[in-house]
Design an enzyme around this catalytic site. Sequence first.
Site, short mmCIF file in Angstrom:
data_model
loop_
_atom_site.label_atom_id
_atom_site.label_comp_id
_atom_site.label_asym_id
_atom_site.label_seq_id
_atom_site.Cartn_x
_atom_site.Cartn_y
_atom_site.Cartn_z
N SER A 158 0.84 -1.20 0.00
CA SER A 158 0.00 0.00 0.00
C SER A 158 0.87 1.24 0.00
O SER A 158 1.62 1.49 0.96
CB SER A 158 -0.92 0.02 1.23
OG SER A 158 -1.56 1.27 1.34
N HIS B 89 -1.40 -1.33 -4.14
CA HIS B 89 -2.65 -0.93 -3.50
C HIS B 89 -2.65 0.59 -3.30
O HIS B 89 -1.69 1.15 -2.74
CB HIS B 89 -2.79 -1.63 -2.15
CG HIS B 89 -4.12 -1.45 -1.49
ND1 HIS B 89 -5.22 -2.22 -1.82
CD2 HIS B 89 -4.53 -0.60 -0.52
CE1 HIS B 89 -6.25 -1.85 -1.07
NE2 HIS B 89 -5.86 -0.87 -0.29
N ASP C 73 -4.83 3.69 -1.74
CA ASP C 73 -5.93 4.06 -0.85
C ASP C 73 -6.41 5.47 -1.16
O ASP C 73 -5.64 6.44 -1.04
CB ASP C 73 -5.46 3.99 0.61
CG ASP C 73 -5.30 2.57 1.10
OD1 ASP C 73 -6.25 1.78 0.95
OD2 ASP C 73 -4.23 2.24 1.64
N MET D 282 -8.97 8.37 -0.08
CA MET D 282 -9.80 8.81 1.04
C MET D 282 -10.27 10.24 0.78
O MET D 282 -9.53 11.06 0.25
CB MET D 282 -9.01 8.76 2.34
CG MET D 282 -8.37 7.41 2.63
SD MET D 282 -7.48 7.44 4.21
CE MET D 282 -6.58 5.88 4.11
N HIS E 227 -8.58 1.33 -3.86
CA HIS E 227 -9.55 1.17 -2.77
C HIS E 227 -10.20 2.52 -2.51
O HIS E 227 -9.58 3.43 -1.97
CB HIS E 227 -8.79 0.65 -1.54
CG HIS E 227 -9.63 0.54 -0.31
ND1 HIS E 227 -9.09 0.29 0.93
CD2 HIS E 227 -10.97 0.60 -0.11
CE1 HIS E 227 -10.03 0.23 1.83
NE2 HIS E 227 -11.19 0.42 1.22
N MET F 133 -12.30 4.77 -0.53
CA MET F 133 -12.92 5.07 0.76
C MET F 133 -13.57 6.44 0.66
O MET F 133 -13.14 7.41 1.29
CB MET F 133 -11.87 5.02 1.87
CG MET F 133 -11.41 3.61 2.18
SD MET F 133 -9.97 3.56 3.27
CE MET F 133 -8.66 3.59 2.05
N MET G 241 -11.70 -5.36 5.84
CA MET G 241 -10.86 -4.44 6.59
C MET G 241 -10.56 -5.03 7.97
O MET G 241 -11.48 -5.41 8.70
CB MET G 241 -11.55 -3.08 6.75
CG MET G 241 -11.72 -2.30 5.46
SD MET G 241 -10.15 -1.91 4.64
CE MET G 241 -9.33 -0.92 5.89
N ASP H 217 -6.76 -5.91 4.73
CA ASP H 217 -6.06 -4.63 4.76
C ASP H 217 -6.12 -4.08 6.18
O ASP H 217 -7.20 -3.83 6.70
CB ASP H 217 -6.73 -3.65 3.79
CG ASP H 217 -6.03 -2.31 3.70
OD1 ASP H 217 -5.02 -2.11 4.39
OD2 ASP H 217 -6.50 -1.46 2.92
#
Length: 223
Positions: free
Chosen positions: A10, A35, A37, A39, A68, A70, A139, A177
Amino acid sequence: MALPLRIAPSILAADFTQLGDQIRQAEAAGADQIHIDVMDGCFVPNITMGPLAVEAARRVTSLPLDVHLMIVHPENLIPAFVAAGATLISVHAETCPHLHRTVQQIREAGAHPSVVLNPGTPAVAVKEVLPFVDMVLVMTVNPGFGGQAFIPQMLGKIGEIRGMLDALGSTADVQVDGGIDVTTAPQVVQHGANVLVAGTAIFRAPDGIAAATRALREAVRQW
């Protein structure tokens, strides 16, 4: 159902002043995918990356980019992330009132769809969309920040998801994760996970990215 073990570093934990080089190091070390992330400061209490970061990562690696989301209203940004180079897109069950439609949208846009469950969300929340996804992300920390401690109570959920997929005859991956390192990785693999997201354990390891990636793979080799 035995599926190939994959490691997904990540980049949330990477040194952003050296991001391209660190992604290249992870690929050279044997990472299977990267990966990313995303957000939004709304669904989770942090703001990170967007499509431009995915586009930049795509320029420096040929590995699959595992994005991913979020974020609230992920359906509004799926086309942009696919255009930027996302290979797989994960959306949270908690943010998608029309989850099946969003999963369809991801596949129609040209990416592999995945659904995500927060620690407080039961496995049954994604039961009806399991035939339509290529991965389920469990998660093992509450999303929003890197470097959190693994929540051991999530092991049962990992096993439950793997059992539901096996009952369908599905070859979808189970990704985990949060707090994944050489200690927790064998536990999640034993319970049915086969894609391991690791940020701090790889990008902030004292021995470096290559040694950390090798150590993580070695820790689960017997499983």
